[in-house]
Design a protein around this motif. Sequence first.
Motif, PDB file in Angstrom:
ATOM      1  N   ARG A 471       0.816  -1.215   0.000  1.00 21.62           N
ATOM      2  CA  ARG A 471       0.000   0.000   0.000  1.00 21.62           C
ATOM      3  C   ARG A 471       0.849   1.264   0.000  1.00 21.62           C
ATOM      4  O   ARG A 471       0.298   2.369   0.000  1.00 21.62           O
ATOM      5  CB  ARG A 471      -0.961  -0.001   1.193  1.00 21.62           C
ATOM      6  CG  ARG A 471      -0.287  -0.018   2.538  1.00 21.62           C
ATOM      7  CD  ARG A 471      -1.270  -0.430   3.646  1.00 21.62           C
ATOM      8  NE  ARG A 471      -2.341   0.528   3.813  1.00 21.62           N
ATOM      9  CZ  ARG A 471      -2.335   1.495   4.740  1.00 21.62           C
ATOM     10  NH1 ARG A 471      -1.297   1.629   5.560  1.00 21.62           N
ATOM     11  NH2 ARG A 471      -3.351   2.310   4.858  1.00 21.62           N
ATOM     12  N   GLN A 472       2.175   1.105  -0.022  1.00 23.00           N
ATOM     13  CA  GLN A 472       3.073   2.263  -0.096  1.00 23.00           C
ATOM     14  C   GLN A 472       4.096   2.083  -1.218  1.00 23.00           C
ATOM     15  O   GLN A 472       5.206   2.578  -1.145  1.00 23.00           O
ATOM     16  CB  GLN A 472       3.767   2.488   1.256  1.00 23.00           C
ATOM     17  CG  GLN A 472       2.795   2.880   2.355  1.00 23.00           C
ATOM     18  CD  GLN A 472       3.415   3.115   3.712  1.00 23.00           C
ATOM     19  OE1 GLN A 472       2.751   3.615   4.625  1.00 23.00           O
ATOM     20  NE2 GLN A 472       4.684   2.777   3.904  1.00 23.00           N
ATOM     21  N   SER A 473       3.683   1.371  -2.268  1.00 20.57           N
ATOM     22  CA  SER A 473       4.548   1.137  -3.425  1.00 20.57           C
ATOM     23  C   SER A 473       3.827   1.548  -4.705  1.00 20.57           C
ATOM     24  O   SER A 473       2.598   1.589  -4.759  1.00 20.57           O
ATOM     25  CB  SER A 473       4.933  -0.343  -3.525  1.00 20.57           C
ATOM     26  OG  SER A 473       5.696  -0.773  -2.426  1.00 20.57           O
ATOM     27  N   ALA A 474       4.625   1.870  -5.735  1.00 22.44           N
ATOM     28  CA  ALA A 474       4.122   2.175  -7.074  1.00 22.44           C
ATOM     29  C   ALA A 474       3.006   3.228  -7.016  1.00 22.44           C
ATOM     30  O   ALA A 474       3.173   4.261  -6.366  1.00 22.44           O
ATOM     31  CB  ALA A 474       3.674   0.897  -7.773  1.00 22.44           C
ATOM     32  N   MET A 475       1.862   2.954  -7.664  1.00 21.18           N
ATOM     33  CA  MET A 475       0.801   3.979  -7.727  1.00 21.18           C
ATOM     34  C   MET A 475       0.135   4.235  -6.382  1.00 21.18           C
ATOM     35  O   MET A 475      -0.587   5.213  -6.222  1.00 21.18           O
ATOM     36  CB  MET A 475      -0.268   3.585  -8.758  1.00 21.18           C
ATOM     37  CG  MET A 475      -1.148   2.409  -8.377  1.00 21.18           C
ATOM     38  SD  MET A 475      -0.319   0.811  -8.610  1.00 21.18           S
ATOM     39  CE  MET A 475      -0.179   0.757 -10.389  1.00 21.18           C
ATOM     40  N   PHE A 476       0.419   3.371  -5.377  1.00 18.45           N
ATOM     41  CA  PHE A 476      -0.145   3.584  -4.039  1.00 18.45           C
ATOM     42  C   PHE A 476       0.757   4.457  -3.171  1.00 18.45           C
ATOM     43  O   PHE A 476       0.357   4.855  -2.073  1.00 18.45           O
ATOM     44  CB  PHE A 476      -0.379   2.239  -3.352  1.00 18.45           C
ATOM     45  CG  PHE A 476      -1.239   1.299  -4.147  1.00 18.45           C
ATOM     46  CD1 PHE A 476      -2.545   1.643  -4.485  1.00 18.45           C
ATOM     47  CD2 PHE A 476      -0.743   0.094  -4.594  1.00 18.45           C
ATOM     48  CE1 PHE A 476      -3.339   0.790  -5.230  1.00 18.45           C
ATOM     49  CE2 PHE A 476      -1.527  -0.767  -5.342  1.00 18.45           C
ATOM     50  CZ  PHE A 476      -2.833  -0.426  -5.662  1.00 18.45           C
TER      51      PHE A 476
END
Length: 552
Positions: A471-476
């Motif tokens: 939830r804290q990677s890429a688009m998130f």
Amino acid sequence: MGGGIAGLAAAALLARGGASVTLVERHEHVGGRVGTLELDGFRFDTGPSWYFMPEVFEHFFALFGERIEDHLDLERLDPAYRVFFESAPGGPAQTLEVGADPEENWARFDAWEPGAGERMRAYAAESSEAYRTALDHFLYTTFARSDRALSADVLRRTPTLARLLSEHLATRVERTVQDPRLRQVLGYHAVFLGSSPYRVPALYSLMSHLDLVDGVRFPRGGMYTLIEAIERLARAQGVEIRTGADVVAIEVDPAPRSARSPRRTGLARGVRLATGEVLAADVVVSGADLHHTETALLAPEHSARPERSWDRSGPGISALLVMAGVRGELPELAHHSLFFTRDWPGNFDDLLGSGPASPVGSLHVPEVGSIYVSRTTATDPAAAPPGHENLFLLVPFPADPTLGSADGSGPDSRAALEAHADRYLDQVGQWAGIPGLRERVVTRRVVGPADFANDFSAWRGGALGMEHTLRQSAMFRPGNVSPRVPNLLYVGGGTIPGVGLPMCLISAELVAKRLLGETSASPLPAPLRPGFLAAARARGLWPGAATRAARR
């Protein structure tokens, strides 16, 4: 604003694009966490020390028509690193070297677990494919148009990507090898992401490509030579660099919502320094810690991530750093050495707690640490006086800004921090078979979470930035533009694509792509034409009339 590697890189790119750029930095030297320390004749890198993803650095310099070989003296390390595995209490550790030749590595792994060599070869090949997919389709996108990353190649790999995103790295590793020590070799990269293999997605198995396939390099003279090279690029493009200039606020004028900016509350008009001086700007790029930018530099009505929202986020791991000058030689240690505890799950639970955003009170300083040690004198003897060596210890620590903040002798005191440093130096000496290591230390400097909080305004005293959970990677991950102040952009480890020196360089390029209105997933073409931003400004993609950007 901010003279770390990301701020410097963004300043250089925007100046090449034709902007008049002023970079303001709180400290007297640029570099941020990528620092250098001269102490009693010893030279230490005080931050990142692994040179991974060489193609990202090469591409960045190529954007200016430069070759990185003309700026850095890079040496490929062999061994890439040496691993020390905890054994019986009081005894030396078992050791394993990971070298520059992959074929030799597969044979070494096979000797530890029959059949593991071939399985790790296949794992490395899959990690290389995942790495190339990330580089080609995800790392260089702003996610302004997520559909632009959905190429035929990505769609073909959708089932594989879905599996890599739906399970943790530890699960993926456990299917590959049974020996717990080899599992640690495949899973330790999660610490570079501020997290643990039990929390990051299996997609980050791609990092095994970096050491098992691509190899590890080191710039002679230390990692700070990279900062010096980017600073030269920035100055050559006309960037004005002001050090010792502390930004205390981003000045924002109210502005109504619009079709393009439906959440807009205002437009940045510059930054205010601690001296009261206001630097006017049409675009502000913040390389400061994202939490600090959103909760301290912006007025509450303009913050898209107010203080209460951070309770749902994971700050990741902090660190205890020990920079020690040591009398005599230390052949027992490689340039890079890793020390792994047997109770890895318990070690990570101490550091991160059980939940995605565990409170400080649930975190603990580990009694026995999993420690990274850098001995750059193995490659660069000039980093220490004759007859001496330098050591840099990084011990993953809880993200607790009270650690090392107090006087006296309590658990939050500097004395307690120094005592932890003593214990970890003794651990390294015992595991590596170096009698009296701590007694051979002739000078040292200890840094802890309180220092990261004070020196870099780091959220909860973190060492890297928010951890790379799903939830804290890429688009998130937080995007690189404020939804409420659309001419405020973000750069550095707190925004896309993430933490680490290569990611920070890419984040600088993503700032340029935002101002260009470029939504592709590909890197910008190299070299960039001087003045390349002019057409985008003329089309109204820049909010404002002038061409000045301020950053801290």
